[in-house]
Design a protein around this motif. Structure first.
Motif, short mmCIF file in Angstrom:
data_model
loop_
_atom_site.label_atom_id
_atom_site.label_comp_id
_atom_site.label_asym_id
_atom_site.label_seq_id
_atom_site.Cartn_x
_atom_site.Cartn_y
_atom_site.Cartn_z
N LYS A 124 31.38 -33.37 21.87
CA LYS A 124 32.17 -34.59 21.66
C LYS A 124 33.31 -34.62 22.67
CE LYS A 124 31.18 -34.90 16.77
NZ LYS A 124 31.41 -35.97 15.85
N TYR A 125 33.69 -35.82 23.07
CA TYR A 125 34.76 -36.01 24.06
C TYR A 125 35.79 -36.96 23.46
CZ TYR A 125 31.16 -33.90 26.91
OH TYR A 125 30.22 -33.03 27.39
N VAL A 126 36.98 -36.41 23.16
CA VAL A 126 38.02 -37.18 22.47
C VAL A 126 39.37 -37.00 23.16
CG1 VAL A 126 36.84 -37.00 20.24
CG2 VAL A 126 38.56 -35.31 20.86
N ASP A 127 40.29 -37.94 22.86
CA ASP A 127 41.66 -37.78 23.35
C ASP A 127 42.45 -36.95 22.34
OD1 ASP A 127 42.31 -39.50 21.26
OD2 ASP A 127 42.82 -41.19 22.55
N THR A 128 43.71 -36.73 22.61
CA THR A 128 44.53 -35.87 21.74
C THR A 128 44.73 -36.46 20.34
OG1 THR A 128 46.51 -36.86 22.73
CG2 THR A 128 45.79 -34.74 23.62
N ASP A 129 44.47 -37.77 20.18
CA ASP A 129 44.57 -38.40 18.87
C ASP A 129 43.24 -38.40 18.12
OD1 ASP A 129 47.29 -39.01 19.25
OD2 ASP A 129 46.77 -40.86 20.32
N LYS B 127 42.20 -31.06 28.60
CA LYS B 127 43.24 -30.23 28.00
C LYS B 127 42.67 -28.93 27.45
CE LYS B 127 46.73 -30.17 24.37
NZ LYS B 127 47.27 -30.82 23.19
N GLU B 128 41.68 -29.03 26.55
CA GLU B 128 41.13 -27.83 25.94
C GLU B 128 39.75 -28.11 25.33
OE1 GLU B 128 43.08 -26.48 22.32
OE2 GLU B 128 43.89 -28.49 22.01
N VAL B 129 39.06 -27.02 25.01
CA VAL B 129 37.76 -27.13 24.34
C VAL B 129 37.87 -26.39 23.00
CG1 VAL B 129 36.77 -25.11 25.49
CG2 VAL B 129 35.26 -26.85 24.56
N GLN B 130 37.34 -27.03 21.97
CA GLN B 130 37.29 -26.39 20.66
C GLN B 130 35.82 -26.11 20.34
OE1 GLN B 130 39.27 -29.09 17.97
NE2 GLN B 130 41.30 -28.42 18.59
N GLY B 131 35.52 -24.88 20.06
CA GLY B 131 34.14 -24.46 19.84
C GLY B 131 33.64 -23.70 21.05
N SER B 132 32.39 -23.30 21.01
CA SER B 132 31.81 -22.51 22.10
C SER B 132 31.10 -23.43 23.08
CB SER B 132 30.82 -21.49 21.55
OG SER B 132 31.48 -20.58 20.69
N ALA B 133 31.62 -23.49 24.31
CA ALA B 133 31.01 -24.32 25.35
C ALA B 133 29.63 -23.79 25.74
CB ALA B 133 31.92 -24.39 26.57
N THR B 134 29.44 -22.48 25.57
CA THR B 134 28.13 -21.87 25.82
C THR B 134 27.82 -20.97 24.63
OG1 THR B 134 29.09 -19.99 26.98
CG2 THR B 134 28.42 -21.85 28.33
N ALA C 167 23.69 -26.73 12.67
CA ALA C 167 24.21 -27.64 13.70
C ALA C 167 25.58 -27.12 14.16
CB ALA C 167 24.35 -29.05 13.14
N GLN C 168 25.86 -27.27 15.43
CA GLN C 168 27.13 -26.82 16.01
C GLN C 168 27.79 -27.98 16.74
OE1 GLN C 168 26.84 -22.80 17.95
NE2 GLN C 168 24.64 -23.15 17.63
N THR C 169 29.12 -27.94 16.78
CA THR C 169 29.88 -28.98 17.47
C THR C 169 30.85 -28.34 18.44
OG1 THR C 169 29.74 -30.44 15.54
CG2 THR C 169 31.42 -30.96 17.17
N VAL C 170 30.88 -28.89 19.65
CA VAL C 170 31.84 -28.47 20.67
C VAL C 170 32.66 -29.71 21.00
CG1 VAL C 170 32.13 -27.52 22.98
CG2 VAL C 170 30.16 -26.83 21.59
#
Length: 136
Positions: free
Chosen positions: A12-17, A48-55, A62-65
């Motif tokens: 998922k690609y989100v802004d800080t809000d 800014k940052e990634v939450q979860g495992s990019a790899t 199911a997993q979410t990054v």
């Protein structure tokens, strides 16, 4: 051994809000297979940052990054995305009044020259009139 379908990995690609700023990317694979999610370049935003495992590896769950981006501050008086710091400093030094720039011209001298010009035209007309009367 038969492959077992793993749970999807959603990037998922989100802004800080938490607002969605790009389409999600869903990856599928078998349990134990490796996956890689990608950080996108999104116009108007900075990563800014990634939450979860990019790899990682697919599991039966199911997993979410989530990739989080900050919105870039765009100056209101921006000329172009490639404007230089010199143009930015010039914009900051401008006045906000609705007056024309000073050119060094003095208003008193302009009025004096106008009156002098009108006077010379008047004197010339009077002299021409008297010369015409004298000749007739």
């Amino acid at each position: 051994k038969d492959p077992v379908a793993g749970g999807d990995v959603t990037a998922k690609y989100v802004d800080t809000d938490g607002n969605k700023i790009s389409d999600d990317v869903i990856k599928s694979g078998n349990v134990g297979d490796s996956y890689t999610t990608d950080q996108k370049t999104i116009a108007g935003y900075t990563f800014k940052e990634v939450q979860g495992s990019a790899t990682g590896t697919f599991t039966d769950q199911a997993q979410t990054v989530t990739y989080i981006y900050t919105k870039n501050n765009i100056p209101v008086n921006s000329i172009s995305p490639q404007s230089s710091s010199n143009s930015t400093s010039r914009m900051n030094n401008t006045t906000t009044s609705n007056s024309l720039p000073r050119t060094g011209e003095q208003q008193g001298i302009t009025v004096l020259m106008f009156i002098l010009g009108i006077s010379l035209i008047g004197v010339s007309l009077i002299l021409a009139f008297f010369k015409n009367v004298k000749n007739n």
